[in-house]
Design an enzyme around this catalytic site. Structure first.
Site, short mmCIF file in Angstrom:
data_model
loop_
_atom_site.label_atom_id
_atom_site.label_comp_id
_atom_site.label_asym_id
_atom_site.label_seq_id
_atom_site.Cartn_x
_atom_site.Cartn_y
_atom_site.Cartn_z
N CYS A 349 0.79 -1.23 0.00
CA CYS A 349 0.00 0.00 0.00
C CYS A 349 0.83 1.28 0.00
CB CYS A 349 -1.03 0.03 1.12
SG CYS A 349 -1.04 -1.36 2.24
N ARG A 378 6.87 -11.01 5.68
CA ARG A 378 6.34 -10.74 7.01
C ARG A 378 6.96 -11.74 7.98
NH1 ARG A 378 -0.10 -9.72 5.56
NH2 ARG A 378 0.34 -8.09 4.03
N GLN A 396 1.02 -11.03 -3.37
CA GLN A 396 -0.43 -10.89 -3.53
C GLN A 396 -0.74 -10.36 -4.92
OE1 GLN A 396 -0.89 -8.04 -0.29
NE2 GLN A 396 -2.01 -9.57 0.88
N ASP A 398 -2.26 -7.69 -5.65
CA ASP A 398 -2.65 -6.60 -4.77
C ASP A 398 -2.99 -5.34 -5.54
OD1 ASP A 398 -3.02 -5.46 -2.32
OD2 ASP A 398 -0.90 -5.15 -1.89
N HIS A 400 -4.56 -1.16 -5.08
CA HIS A 400 -5.09 -0.03 -4.33
C HIS A 400 -5.75 0.90 -5.31
CE1 HIS A 400 -2.18 -1.91 -1.74
NE2 HIS A 400 -3.06 -1.61 -0.81
N LYS A 482 -14.83 -3.47 6.04
CA LYS A 482 -14.36 -4.32 4.95
C LYS A 482 -15.38 -5.39 4.59
CE LYS A 482 -11.98 -7.48 8.06
NZ LYS A 482 -10.82 -8.32 8.32
N HIS A 528 -8.51 -1.03 -0.65
CA HIS A 528 -7.52 -2.13 -0.72
C HIS A 528 -8.26 -3.35 -1.20
CE1 HIS A 528 -4.73 -0.22 2.40
NE2 HIS A 528 -5.84 0.47 2.55
#
Length: 653
Positions: A349, A378, A396, A398, A400, A482, A528
């Site tokens: 992000c 992580r 991911q 991913d 945004h 979410k 997200h």
RNA sequence: GCCGACAUAGCUCAGCUGGUAGAGCAACUGAUUCGUAAUCAGUAGGUCCCCGGUUCAAAUCCGGGUGUCGGCUCCA
């Protein structure tokens, strides 16, 4: 006061009974002996109660029989009690804590200095089933909290006394005790009539578990078990566990050459050739899908200065989970902690926010949608690592998305459309879960008006979708509500994969803006979202969902050519080459194995098509395909098979 | 991280109370040339997870480490 009560049954009919009649007696006398025999507990006006309770007022009565999953849940709780009583008999000095029924069985947590061994488990299981066979009645008794404290204090059960204290704080005045044999525990109930009704108990495993799940508390010994009304159901359950074991991606992955782990990189997979193919196929399909849907792919750095994480807030709350890197040009006299001023990114992000900020944005270009497949790290607890579902390194799909508030419903609908396309292609059902603001204002950013707006926007989007969803109050992220997607695989297991999260906080922290049609600066909202979630986890789910037999478009090897004998190798070679030239993933098995063995090997490798090539096929310039699973297709010209592949093995999105 | 269990050939596993490490499959070599889930024979393959200790002697016993697996509130 009348001395009869009116009992309304689920079919709407009503009967009368003398006030104070035991429910079981009423069922036996006024409904039927058969139902009384099958009954496990009952509901009075919807509230679960023991069959030994009495009818004291007019009420709706529902009898729950052993056919109901709810009865099994109660029986498993019964089993937990019986097991606990046995454990205390076998291992004096062991204290009891809690023992609930869980999805596939039950557990009970014990306080005991010495852990239980597998041999102990066998002994406990045997004694538990003996206690069941003894068919001791469960007897309910209501006592005051003072009596309860005196009782459990006298027994030396300090955890129970602590729980009673909690119950007192919640405002309760009495406690219900349940006894069977000479043993006593307290719980809300209800319980079944007697231990004999439980059926059969099987103990599964022992594990450590912190008191109240908090690592600061004492380590308890948890025994997991399960119970069924009959042995056959237990055996079916055990067979299902065997099937799960066979499909376990940790087993299939290395066996099929997808991925492997090595002890020098715990929590990070090595992607083997077949797995890399699969990974790339998923990534390529997703890239095509999102680029058709207005996303732009970007790549960002893996290593960042901590200033970025300070700005995003991760440095405060997420630092424990980040891999920190030494800046070797930093002042050597500083403590090491301060020299670790770089970190591998755990999320994409912030870097997307930075790209957004690299130009002045206009309302005309919103929504801006960035898509990234980058490696993330992580630092998960070593004890929590497991297969591909809990890793330290992953990627991911991913994104945004920067939108104006008014664009939120459309954008959510658009994202959900992607989810439908993707999950539909894999035959995965999903349900939606809507998580709202955390209850404690300290656990969230933004004022109530902002949350009202965010939740309202998401809810409006959900309503427009027309898909069923359930509310999950209080489970939102600290920065916004979410929507979670819960996927159900072919074995009925549920996986939380992707989420759509609204974020009003990040635009503030990063001072993101766009020029509106009023020529003034406005804050965008960030969404997200990820569709697969992480590639690693998604591949684990797919592997187990398909039991390793991937559909033709995803299979690392789509077809293997099997020659009947080496006299036909030339045509076999040509078949493999011509298909490969068209972009299909093909292998040739020209070993000296007999055809039966080649078939078997192709089946075990879970290759979608085995192409048998022998004398007939050479003459006809044909192949005889056989599907994984056994269906034998007719011999067909090579071009016809290529056409079959085009129909079946082209990526569905 | 914490609790427990486990770690032997590429895979699945055997190896008793300490005495020079084994099978099947896979691999390799040869023979076989075969029509829809295992052709036959032979050969090779080991830091018994790692580091220490006990012992005349350790895969085996003890200690430490690493990794993997089952768990670490579905709240009486």
């Amino acid at each position: 006061m009348a001395d009869v009560v009116k009992v309304t049954l689920p079919d709407g009919s009503a009967k009368e009974a003398p006030r104070g009649t035991r429910i079981l007696d009423f069922v036996k006398g006024s409904i039927g002996a058969g139902l009384a025999k099958a009954a496990y507990f009952a509901k009075l006006d919807g509230e679960p109660v023991d069959l030994s309770r009495t009818l004291d007022r007019d009420a709706r009565l529902e009898v729950v029989t052993t056919k109901s999953p709810e009865a099994l849940e109660v029986a498993r709780h019964d089993a937990a009690h019986v097991m606990a009583s046995v454990v205390q008999k076998l291992y004096p000095g062991t204290q009891v804590t809690i023992g609930p029924s869980i999805e596939e069985g039950f557990y009970y947590d014990f306080a005991r200095a010495q852990p239980f061994t597998p041999e102990d488990l066998e002994a406990i299981e045997k004694a538990t089933n003996e206690a069941i066979a003894a068919d001791l009645p469960f007897v309910r008794e209501e006592v005051s909290l003072e009596e309860a404290v005196a009782l459990f204090d006298g027994l030396g059960e300090k955890y129970k006394v602590e729980i009673i204290g909690d119950i007192a704080r919640k405002g309760a005045k009495t406690l219900t005790l349940y006894r069977h044999g000479g043993w006593v525990d307290f719980c809300l109930g209800p319980h079944g009539p007697s231990t004999g009704r439980i059926g059969v108990v099987k103990l599964m495993s022992v594990a450590g578990a912190y008191w109240r799940g908090d690592a600061k508390n004492a380590m308890l010994q948890r025994i997991y078990g399960t119970a069924f009304f009959d042995r056959k159901a237990l055996e079916a359950h055990l067979a299902r566990l065997e099937e799960l074991k066979k499909r376990d991606h940790r087993k299939l992955g290395p066996a099929l050459g997808l991925f492997a782990f090595h002890e020098v990189a715990p929590g990070s997979a090595f992607w083997l050739p077949h797995g890399t193919t699969l990974y790339n196929l998923l990534a390529d399909a997703m890239r095509r899908l999102v680029s058709r849907n207005g996303y732009q792919e970007v790549k960002t750095p893996l290593l960042f200065h901590k200033r970025l994480w300070e700005q995003s807030g991760h440095w405060g709350v997420y630092r424990e989970n980040m891999f920190l890197v030494l800046d070797k040009e930093s002042d050597p006299s500083l403590p090491v902690e301060e020299r670790l001023s770089m970190s591998l990114k755990p999320m994409n992000c912030p870097s997307h926010y930075l790209i957004y900020k690299m130009a002045r944005r206009s309302y005309r270009e919103l929504p801006v949608r960035y898509f990234t497949v980058d490696v993330l790290h992580r630092n998960e607890l070593s004890g929590s690592l497991g297969g591909l579902t809990r890793v330290r390194q992953f990627a991911q799909d991913d994104s945004h998305i920067f939108v104006m508030e008014s664009q939120i419903p459309d954008e959510v609908e658009r994202i959900t459309g992607l989810m439908k396309t993707v999950y539909g292609a894999f035959g995965l059902e999903f349900t939606l879960r809507f998580s709202t603001r955390p209850p404690n204002p300290a656990d969230r950013v933004g004022d109530d008006a902002l949350w009202d707006k965010a939740e309202g926007a998401l809810r409006a989007a959900l309503d427009r979708l027309g898909l069923p969803w359930e509310l999950n109050p209080g489970d939102g992220a600290f920065y916004g509500p979410k929507i979670d997607f819960v996927v159900t695989d072919s074995l009925g297991r549920k996986w939380q994969t992707c989420t759509i999260q609204l974020d009003y906080a990040a635009p503030e922290r990063f001072d993101l803006s766009y020029a509106g049609d009023d020529n003034r600066e406005h804050r965008p909202v960030v969404i997200h979202r990820a569709v697969y979630g992480s590639f690693e986890r998604f591949i684990a789910i797919l592997t187990e969902h398909y039991a390793g037999a991937f559909p033709a478009w995803l299979a690392p090897v789509q077809a293997r050519v099997l020659t009947v004998s080496d006299r036909f190798d030339a045509w076999g070679r040509e078949v493999a080459d011509r298909l490969a030239a068209q972009g299909w993933r093909v292998e040739l098995d020209h070993s000296s194995d007999k055809l039966g063995a080649k078939i078997r090997n192709a089946q075990l490798a879970k290759i979608p098509f085995a192409l048998v090539v022998g004398e007939k096929e050479v003459e006809a310039k044909a192949v005889s395909p056989r599907r994984h699973g056994g269906a034998d297709l007719q011999s067909m010209p090579l071009d016809a098979f290529a056409e079959l592949l085009r129909r079946e093995a082209t990526p569905p999105f």
